[in-house]
Design a protein around this motif. Structure first.
Motif, PDB file in Angstrom:
ATOM      1  N   CYS A 121       0.918  -1.126   0.103  1.00 23.62           N
ATOM      2  CA  CYS A 121       0.020   0.013  -0.064  1.00 23.62           C
ATOM      3  C   CYS A 121       0.888   1.448  -0.008  1.00 23.62           C
ATOM      4  N   LEU A 122       1.900   1.239   0.792  1.00 26.77           N
ATOM      5  CA  LEU A 122       2.713   2.422   0.613  1.00 26.77           C
ATOM      6  C   LEU A 122       3.304   2.599  -0.611  1.00 26.77           C
ATOM      7  N   ASP A 123       3.862   1.493  -0.989  1.00 28.65           N
ATOM      8  CA  ASP A 123       4.532   1.564  -2.520  1.00 28.65           C
ATOM      9  C   ASP A 123       3.528   2.000  -3.395  1.00 28.65           C
ATOM     10  N   ARG A 124       2.201   1.672  -3.338  1.00 27.14           N
ATOM     11  CA  ARG A 124       1.025   2.067  -4.274  1.00 27.14           C
ATOM     12  C   ARG A 124       0.951   3.406  -4.205  1.00 27.14           C
ATOM     13  N   VAL A 125       1.073   4.351  -3.130  1.00 26.64           N
ATOM     14  CA  VAL A 125       0.685   5.703  -2.997  1.00 26.64           C
ATOM     15  C   VAL A 125       2.149   6.462  -3.028  1.00 26.64           C
ATOM     16  N   ASN A 126       3.288   5.763  -3.394  1.00 22.91           N
ATOM     17  CA  ASN A 126       4.587   6.323  -3.817  1.00 22.91           C
ATOM     18  C   ASN A 126       5.145   6.767  -2.601  1.00 22.91           C
ATOM     19  N   ILE A 127       5.197   6.327  -1.588  1.00 22.01           N
ATOM     20  CA  ILE A 127       5.940   6.431  -0.279  1.00 22.01           C
ATOM     21  C   ILE A 127       6.991   5.571  -0.218  1.00 22.01           C
ATOM     22  N   LYS A 128       8.220   6.020  -0.038  1.00 24.39           N
ATOM     23  CA  LYS A 128       9.351   5.184  -0.039  1.00 24.39           C
ATOM     24  C   LYS A 128      10.378   5.715   0.840  1.00 24.39           C
ATOM     25  N   ASN A 129      11.048   4.856   1.611  1.00 29.39           N
ATOM     26  CA  ASN A 129      11.936   5.041   2.660  1.00 29.39           C
ATOM     27  C   ASN A 129      11.444   5.982   3.641  1.00 29.39           C
ATOM     28  N   ALA A 130      10.280   5.751   4.385  1.00 27.61           N
ATOM     29  CA  ALA A 130       9.741   6.620   5.221  1.00 27.61           C
ATOM     30  C   ALA A 130       9.128   5.951   6.054  1.00 27.61           C
ATOM     31  N   HIS A 131       9.058   4.560   6.181  1.00 29.87           N
ATOM     32  CA  HIS A 131       8.288   3.793   6.776  1.00 29.87           C
ATOM     33  C   HIS A 131       8.316   4.037   8.464  1.00 29.87           C
ATOM     34  N   HIS A 132       9.572   4.447   8.859  1.00 28.00           N
ATOM     35  CA  HIS A 132       9.648   4.365  10.152  1.00 28.00           C
ATOM     36  C   HIS A 132       9.742   5.568  10.832  1.00 28.00           C
ATOM     37  N   LEU A 133       9.336   6.805   9.807  1.00 27.28           N
ATOM     38  CA  LEU A 133       9.415   8.256   9.889  1.00 27.28           C
ATOM     39  C   LEU A 133       7.908   8.313  10.770  1.00 27.28           C
ATOM     40  N   PHE A 134       7.747   9.505  11.640  1.00 22.85           N
ATOM     41  CA  PHE A 134       6.638   9.906  12.268  1.00 22.85           C
ATOM     42  C   PHE A 134       5.848  10.884  11.503  1.00 22.85           C
ATOM     43  N   PRO A 135       4.413  11.045  11.639  1.00 24.01           N
ATOM     44  CA  PRO A 135       3.748  12.286  10.924  1.00 24.01           C
ATOM     45  C   PRO A 135       4.415  13.425  10.966  1.00 24.01           C
ATOM     46  N   ALA A 136       4.899  13.796  12.116  1.00 26.25           N
ATOM     47  CA  ALA A 136       5.587  15.257  12.124  1.00 26.25           C
ATOM     48  C   ALA A 136       6.677  15.393  11.377  1.00 26.25           C
ATOM     49  N   GLU A 137       7.307  14.255  10.760  1.00 22.36           N
ATOM     50  CA  GLU A 137       8.575  14.286  10.003  1.00 22.36           C
ATOM     51  C   GLU A 137       8.283  14.264   8.638  1.00 22.36           C
TER      52      GLU A 137
END
Length: 255
Positions: A121-137
């Motif tokens: 799902c994260l790949d499908r919305v083009n989110i990469k290398n951010a799995h362990h970041l928090f929303p504020a980041e």
């Protein structure tokens, strides 16, 4: 498919929704538009059951939502995805924890299966290398994409988006619009978007329902809307100079 029939809703004696009937089709972006206070947010919340309607019926395919007990509604909600206006991510959860949350709550999948679904799902919305970041980041646009990933992680049949472009710049809004439209088509979801953003209307408005003073005033497509013979709709659409210019350009081109 979602069908609503003769919906009425009042608060403290004031009628907010007045005999609204329409159909929201799968694989299409179905938009509810209208001025602030028109009733569009109440309509969306009524469809998902956050408000109980006074009269009428709501069908999810052939299932009458208005006649379901709490247990049946809870089961049906597992087929729904929701993108809230502010994203509504958990601040203390990482990106992947936010997306995994529905899987932890509602499934018995193994940790490996959950991770694979989150990654997909994260790949499908083009989110990469951010799995362990928090929303504020992460940026506001990334937060909305994470919210969309969470909304589709349960592979829903129905997707609801409440002002998904709120607080975003025009370029990022376009990216979010295109993403929601692509996911709707790819997964054949019945998607309902509550918006006042005319850019969204003109870009992805497959089916558009215009609400005015609690009533269905017009419905059609983005191709119909510029020449619709409805004064209230035209006042809403062309309140922005950009759309007055677009209308004039289309008229001139067709002459």
């Amino acid at each position: 498919m979602i069908t609503i029939q003769h919906i009425n809703k009042s608060f403290d004696g004031k009628q907010v929704l007045k005999d609204i009937s329409t159909m929201f089709t799968p694989g299409k972006t179905n938009l509810i538009i209208g001025r602030s206070g028109s009733g569009k947010t109440v309509l969306l919340k009524s469809i998902v059951g956050l408000h109980e309607i006074d009269e009428g019926a709501i069908f999810y395919d052939d299932r009458d939502f208005t006649k379901m007990n709490h247990k049946l509604r809870k089961k049906l909600r597992q087929e729904m995805g929701m993108v809230f206006q502010g994203g509504a991510l958990f601040d203390s959860f990482s990106v992947e924890e936010n997306v995994r949350f529905p899987l932890d709550m509602f499934t018995n999948k193994t940790a490996k299966e959950k991770q694979e679904r989150v990654d997909f799902c994260l790949d499908r919305v083009n989110i990469k290398n951010a799995h362990h970041l928090f929303p504020a980041e992460i940026s506001g646009g990334m937060q909305k994409r994470v919210a969309i990933a969470r909304a589709i992680v349960m592979n829903p049949s129905y997707l609801f988006c409440d002002e998904p472009n709120s607080g975003l710049d025009p370029e990022t809004s376009l990216v979010i619009d295109e993403l929601i439209h692509e996911l709707t088509v790819d997964f054949k979801m019945t998607t309902i978007i509550n918006t006042h953003d005319m850019n969204s209307v003109m870009e992805i408005g497959d089916n558009i329902l215009f609400i005015s003073e609690g009533e269905k005033s017009w419905e059609g497509t983005k191709h119909d809307i510029l020449h619709a013979d409805n004064k209230k709709l035209q006042e809403f659409v062309f309140a922005n100079k950009t759309y007055r210019q677009r209308r004039d350009e289309k008229i001139e081109k067709n002459n």
